[in-house]
Design a protein around this motif. Sequence first.
Motif, PDB file in Angstrom:
ATOM      1  N   LEU A  36       0.831  -1.204   0.000  1.00 52.42           N
ATOM      2  CA  LEU A  36       0.000   0.000   0.000  1.00 52.42           C
ATOM      3  C   LEU A  36       0.866   1.255   0.000  1.00 52.42           C
ATOM      4  O   LEU A  36       0.587   2.224  -0.718  1.00 52.42           O
ATOM      5  CB  LEU A  36      -0.929  -0.011   1.216  1.00 52.42           C
ATOM      6  CG  LEU A  36      -1.763   1.257   1.443  1.00 52.42           C
ATOM      7  CD1 LEU A  36      -2.611   1.577   0.225  1.00 52.42           C
ATOM      8  CD2 LEU A  36      -2.631   1.114   2.681  1.00 52.42           C
ATOM      9  N   LEU A  37       1.935   1.263   0.803  1.00 53.16           N
ATOM     10  CA  LEU A  37       2.800   2.435   0.857  1.00 53.16           C
ATOM     11  C   LEU A  37       3.548   2.645  -0.462  1.00 53.16           C
ATOM     12  O   LEU A  37       3.904   3.784  -0.801  1.00 53.16           O
ATOM     13  CB  LEU A  37       3.784   2.308   2.017  1.00 53.16           C
ATOM     14  CG  LEU A  37       3.152   2.406   3.407  1.00 53.16           C
ATOM     15  CD1 LEU A  37       4.202   2.209   4.489  1.00 53.16           C
ATOM     16  CD2 LEU A  37       2.436   3.731   3.600  1.00 53.16           C
ATOM     17  N   GLY A  86       7.571   7.721   8.916  1.00 51.04           N
ATOM     18  CA  GLY A  86       8.899   7.120   8.945  1.00 51.04           C
ATOM     19  C   GLY A  86       9.101   6.137   7.805  1.00 51.04           C
ATOM     20  O   GLY A  86      10.157   6.117   7.165  1.00 51.04           O
ATOM     21  N   ARG A  87       8.115   5.330   7.521  1.00 52.02           N
ATOM     22  CA  ARG A  87       8.242   4.363   6.436  1.00 52.02           C
ATOM     23  C   ARG A  87       8.324   5.064   5.077  1.00 52.02           C
ATOM     24  O   ARG A  87       9.115   4.680   4.210  1.00 52.02           O
ATOM     25  CB  ARG A  87       7.049   3.408   6.441  1.00 52.02           C
ATOM     26  CG  ARG A  87       6.918   2.570   7.693  1.00 52.02           C
ATOM     27  CD  ARG A  87       5.848   1.529   7.511  1.00 52.02           C
ATOM     28  NE  ARG A  87       5.346   1.037   8.778  1.00 52.02           N
ATOM     29  CZ  ARG A  87       4.516  -0.003   8.890  1.00 52.02           C
ATOM     30  NH1 ARG A  87       4.115  -0.617   7.808  1.00 52.02           N
ATOM     31  NH2 ARG A  87       4.086  -0.391  10.067  1.00 52.02           N
ATOM     32  N   LEU A  88       7.473   6.061   4.887  1.00 53.34           N
ATOM     33  CA  LEU A  88       7.476   6.757   3.600  1.00 53.34           C
ATOM     34  C   LEU A  88       8.800   7.485   3.372  1.00 53.34           C
ATOM     35  O   LEU A  88       9.311   7.529   2.253  1.00 53.34           O
ATOM     36  CB  LEU A  88       6.297   7.729   3.530  1.00 53.34           C
ATOM     37  CG  LEU A  88       4.924   7.068   3.382  1.00 53.34           C
ATOM     38  CD1 LEU A  88       3.816   8.091   3.523  1.00 53.34           C
ATOM     39  CD2 LEU A  88       4.807   6.359   2.032  1.00 53.34           C
ATOM     40  N   ARG A  89       9.363   8.078   4.422  1.00 54.81           N
ATOM     41  CA  ARG A  89      10.674   8.724   4.272  1.00 54.81           C
ATOM     42  C   ARG A  89      11.738   7.693   3.911  1.00 54.81           C
ATOM     43  O   ARG A  89      12.624   7.947   3.086  1.00 54.81           O
ATOM     44  CB  ARG A  89      11.042   9.450   5.562  1.00 54.81           C
ATOM     45  CG  ARG A  89      10.350  10.805   5.705  1.00 54.81           C
ATOM     46  CD  ARG A  89      10.661  11.440   7.037  1.00 54.81           C
ATOM     47  NE  ARG A  89      10.161  12.809   7.114  1.00 54.81           N
ATOM     48  CZ  ARG A  89       9.970  13.480   8.240  1.00 54.81           C
ATOM     49  NH1 ARG A  89      10.240  12.894   9.400  1.00 54.81           N
ATOM     50  NH2 ARG A  89       9.521  14.714   8.216  1.00 54.81           N
ATOM     51  N   ALA A  90      11.663   6.519   4.546  1.00 56.19           N
ATOM     52  CA  ALA A  90      12.624   5.478   4.208  1.00 56.19           C
ATOM     53  C   ALA A  90      12.447   4.998   2.774  1.00 56.19           C
ATOM     54  O   ALA A  90      13.389   4.531   2.151  1.00 56.19           O
ATOM     55  CB  ALA A  90      12.474   4.300   5.174  1.00 56.19           C
ATOM     56  N   LEU A  91      11.249   5.129   2.239  1.00 58.84           N
ATOM     57  CA  LEU A  91      11.009   4.777   0.836  1.00 58.84           C
ATOM     58  C   LEU A  91      11.536   5.840  -0.120  1.00 58.84           C
ATOM     59  O   LEU A  91      11.464   5.670  -1.334  1.00 58.84           O
ATOM     60  CB  LEU A  91       9.505   4.601   0.593  1.00 58.84           C
ATOM     61  CG  LEU A  91       8.856   3.367   1.211  1.00 58.84           C
ATOM     62  CD1 LEU A  91       7.357   3.408   1.016  1.00 58.84           C
ATOM     63  CD2 LEU A  91       9.431   2.111   0.608  1.00 58.84           C
ATOM     64  N   LEU A 106       5.198  14.845   1.037  1.00 62.17           N
ATOM     65  CA  LEU A 106       4.394  14.461   2.205  1.00 62.17           C
ATOM     66  C   LEU A 106       3.367  15.511   2.572  1.00 62.17           C
ATOM     67  O   LEU A 106       2.416  15.217   3.307  1.00 62.17           O
ATOM     68  CB  LEU A 106       5.309  14.183   3.399  1.00 62.17           C
ATOM     69  CG  LEU A 106       6.187  12.927   3.287  1.00 62.17           C
ATOM     70  CD1 LEU A 106       7.130  12.830   4.474  1.00 62.17           C
ATOM     71  CD2 LEU A 106       5.327  11.675   3.180  1.00 62.17           C
ATOM     72  N   THR A 107       3.511  16.733   2.074  1.00 58.31           N
ATOM     73  CA  THR A 107       2.504  17.766   2.342  1.00 58.31           C
ATOM     74  C   THR A 107       1.180  17.443   1.658  1.00 58.31           C
ATOM     75  O   THR A 107       0.149  18.011   2.020  1.00 58.31           O
ATOM     76  CB  THR A 107       3.004  19.144   1.862  1.00 58.31           C
ATOM     77  OG1 THR A 107       3.276  19.082   0.451  1.00 58.31           O
ATOM     78  CG2 THR A 107       4.250  19.562   2.614  1.00 58.31           C
ATOM     79  N   ARG A 108       1.189  16.543   0.680  1.00 61.53           N
ATOM     80  CA  ARG A 108      -0.053  16.154   0.003  1.00 61.53           C
ATOM     81  C   ARG A 108      -0.618  14.852   0.574  1.00 61.53           C
ATOM     82  O   ARG A 108      -1.547  14.275  -0.002  1.00 61.53           O
ATOM     83  CB  ARG A 108       0.183  16.003  -1.502  1.00 61.53           C
ATOM     84  CG  ARG A 108       0.519  17.311  -2.190  1.00 61.53           C
ATOM     85  CD  ARG A 108       0.498  17.148  -3.713  1.00 61.53           C
ATOM     86  NE  ARG A 108       1.377  16.082  -4.156  1.00 61.53           N
ATOM     87  CZ  ARG A 108       2.703  16.205  -4.267  1.00 61.53           C
ATOM     88  NH1 ARG A 108       3.293  17.366  -3.999  1.00 61.53           N
ATOM     89  NH2 ARG A 108       3.435  15.190  -4.679  1.00 61.53           N
ATOM     90  N   LEU A 109      -0.045  14.390   1.679  1.00 63.45           N
ATOM     91  CA  LEU A 109      -0.567  13.220   2.386  1.00 63.45           C
ATOM     92  C   LEU A 109      -1.449  13.689   3.537  1.00 63.45           C
ATOM     93  O   LEU A 109      -1.031  14.490   4.364  1.00 63.45           O
ATOM     94  CB  LEU A 109       0.583  12.370   2.935  1.00 63.45           C
ATOM     95  CG  LEU A 109       0.180  11.212   3.857  1.00 63.45           C
ATOM     96  CD1 LEU A 109      -0.560  10.133   3.079  1.00 63.45           C
ATOM     97  CD2 LEU A 109       1.402  10.629   4.555  1.00 63.45           C
ATOM     98  N   THR A 119       9.032  -1.441  -0.098  1.00 62.62           N
ATOM     99  CA  THR A 119       9.026  -1.565   1.338  1.00 62.62           C
ATOM    100  C   THR A 119      10.333  -1.120   1.920  1.00 62.62           C
ATOM    101  O   THR A 119      11.313  -0.893   1.244  1.00 62.62           O
ATOM    102  CB  THR A 119       8.766  -3.018   1.741  1.00 62.62           C
ATOM    103  OG1 THR A 119       9.915  -3.765   1.382  1.00 62.62           O
ATOM    104  CG2 THR A 119       7.549  -3.565   1.068  1.00 62.62           C
ATOM    105  N   THR A 120      10.355  -1.045   3.237  1.00 58.32           N
ATOM    106  CA  THR A 120      11.494  -0.452   3.925  1.00 58.32           C
ATOM    107  C   THR A 120      11.786  -1.194   5.201  1.00 58.32           C
ATOM    108  O   THR A 120      10.899  -1.783   5.797  1.00 58.32           O
ATOM    109  CB  THR A 120      11.171   1.013   4.277  1.00 58.32           C
ATOM    110  OG1 THR A 120      12.236   1.533   5.061  1.00 58.32           O
ATOM    111  CG2 THR A 120       9.911   1.122   5.077  1.00 58.32           C
TER     112      THR A 120
END
Length: 805
Positions: free
Chosen positions: A421-422, A449-454, A461-464, A728-729
Amino acid sequence: MTAGPYAQAYDPYRRAGWTGVLPLPAHRKKPVPRGWTGSGGAWPSFADCAAWADGPEGAGNIALRLPPGVIGVDVDNYDAKAGAATLADAEARWGVLPATWRTTSRDDGVSGIRLYRVPEGLAWPGELGADVELIHAGYRYAVVWPSVHPEGRTYRWISPSGLTSTAVPDPDQFPPLPDAWVEGLTHGQTAEAMPRNALADDTARAWILTRPGATTEPCARMARAIDQARHDLTGPGSAHNAARDAALRAVRLADEGHAGLLQALTVAHGAFVANATRPDRAGAVRFPSEAAREWAALVTSAVNLVSANPTGQTSCDCAGQLTGLIVSGAHPITVGATALTPPQPDPTRPPPDPTPQTSPEPDQTRSRTSWWPRNLAGVIAGQEDEPPPAVLARADGARLFYTGKVNAILGESESGKTWVLLLAVAQTLAAGRTVTYLDFEDTAAGIIGRLRALGVPDTDLTRLHYIGPDETLHATASDDLREHLDAVEADLIGLDGVNAAMTLLGLDLEKNKDATAFAQLLLKPLARAGGAVVMVDHVPKHKEGRGKGGIGAQAKRAMMDGCALSVEVVEPFGRGMTGRLRITVDKDRPGHVRAVSKDARYVGMAVLASDAETGAVTVAIHGPDLAIPGPDKAAGERLMLMEAISDHLFENPPKTSVSGIALALSRRKEDVAAALDELVGRGYVDREGTARGRGFAHTLARRYFVADDLTTPEPSDQDRNHSEPPGTTPEPPGNHSRNHGAGPRSSGSGSGDTPRRGVSSGNHSGRALPEPPSRDTVDLVDGRRIDTRTGEDLGPAFTPSGTTT
């Protein structure tokens, strides 16, 4: 304005079966609105409760007027009060009370209101003795969670096990008050203020058949009453009393607008006759004809009591707010009306005009509901075709999820569902689009944290838009969600944790009606917002008992009108490791994803590679029929055949011959033999001579995938989320993922047939492949084949006769 206890909790109480949900002033225990309590009080409709929740009353406490058939034993045992002694004295006379639910704001372990089921229509005293009062439908009410006591304590529910519970109890599930207590408190006297009709058996049957939904499938409330009746009528207690309570409860639910009365009475009838005529039962044994007459009398008595004392409920609220609003708005019924006393015309309203009405002018035509036929001109003209998938890109550019539809990612716990999903989230943000993320299992810090690691930059991320609900979808919460969806027009709406979401909304995972209610309450409104809805759902742990879709009711699968992908762990993922996830189609109603899948099922392999030092992650979902690098097309076809053979050996018993494999796969024997030679040479398959010397038999040592021979290019920081789909991360600090550990470990293959070997931390994507085990490095330990270099379990060993060593 922040929603108060009443606005927050009135809907879960109604869906749990509480009809008398009344508001109180904030931080106070009284007063409730006039006219809604006492023996002559009315029962609020869903519309009444919704109006209170939306008004100033929504900020106040919540009170429950007990339903007919429930009594509360209110014990005060604090300061100078001695309710515990009064209760102990009564238990010495009539027996110890069974454990039950208790509502309280105190911590002394005794004080609070204990709730039990009792027969309707009896005359109950107002108190048991000093500091112990009795609460029932005609007398007082109970203050409940999440109300706040005037002294600042929050009310809570204590379960029968003695633990604080966040669940709203079902009044049908309370244990019955023991017969000795009922007799000791009422002496069998009926309440004088409780009228009864005098209907004959045939008129009572007519009343039953005229209830709305009487002959249809039971709703959730009626279904729970049926289950309770089955339980009570197979127990050791009085069969007569259990049958009386079952008949009265079913008839009362029908009076409240719940469907399925005829089936409920039929089930209870059969259970009662079976119990009453059982030869080994204690007490009098009845003939079937006697039991049938006794049952008919109990049903008629129940109808006479309920029809003379209607609750005035207008609709079934089992599906929650949506159904309640639709039904109560479309079918208003005069309070107190029943089939025996139909609603009377309003004397202030003029009689209808008998003159035939003509069709209104076009500009006067009212707007139609979804139950009116649609205009199909656009569909017929090809202007409203089903759109192809637009979200979650595979490495070859194929997309896997549909916009405007409900899609799903299904898999076992720790199977990488959230990472997939991420990946879709990261790709959507990288394309400059917007994402709404409904998270029922993690935290905002964990997801960021996961998205940054991706590799997702903070500018994306401002649009999340992250939503982490911790309350039910009451009216105010529903307005908040709808306002957000209208404002942002998200291209992707992720819903992580279907089971947790259903539980939060008070819905049963195993009930088809509750699964349908979840779709109507949440999933369909999300899809109507226009984005691709992607929900993450668990499948049963054991594959043997697993069907299609996620855990729970089969109706959960019907929620999905887009694509549902199943994720299976082939090799686990962790820091410094390369993981592989096999992705297959579980459901694809539009059909576009099956069209780009092998055998309309195998979507491809997600390869997840992690850098041990930096934590950087690369990922690609490879398609099932990738072109193999180099000019030799035949080599690519051989690798695809090798994967097909590996799949066959994984899913079938060992000791398979070349001929057997060729026959099963419909391939030429010489091609299968060549592919098997390579699999044997590389350590994926073991070959043994047969007992009679007729050729060879083959056993899978470890699974082979085409992705084993592919390389995944390391993306640059610039194109991490563009040219190569992110994935994934490893677990960043503060991340509450369920994937833990970076060292070698065993992992279930997903089928339960062949144990998975341990996986070392080598990266098989863009790096050298590890050397496969050879016969010189394999030893037998307790009947298992062990790679002596790594300690990896390669599976069971077999003798030429086919038995384990």
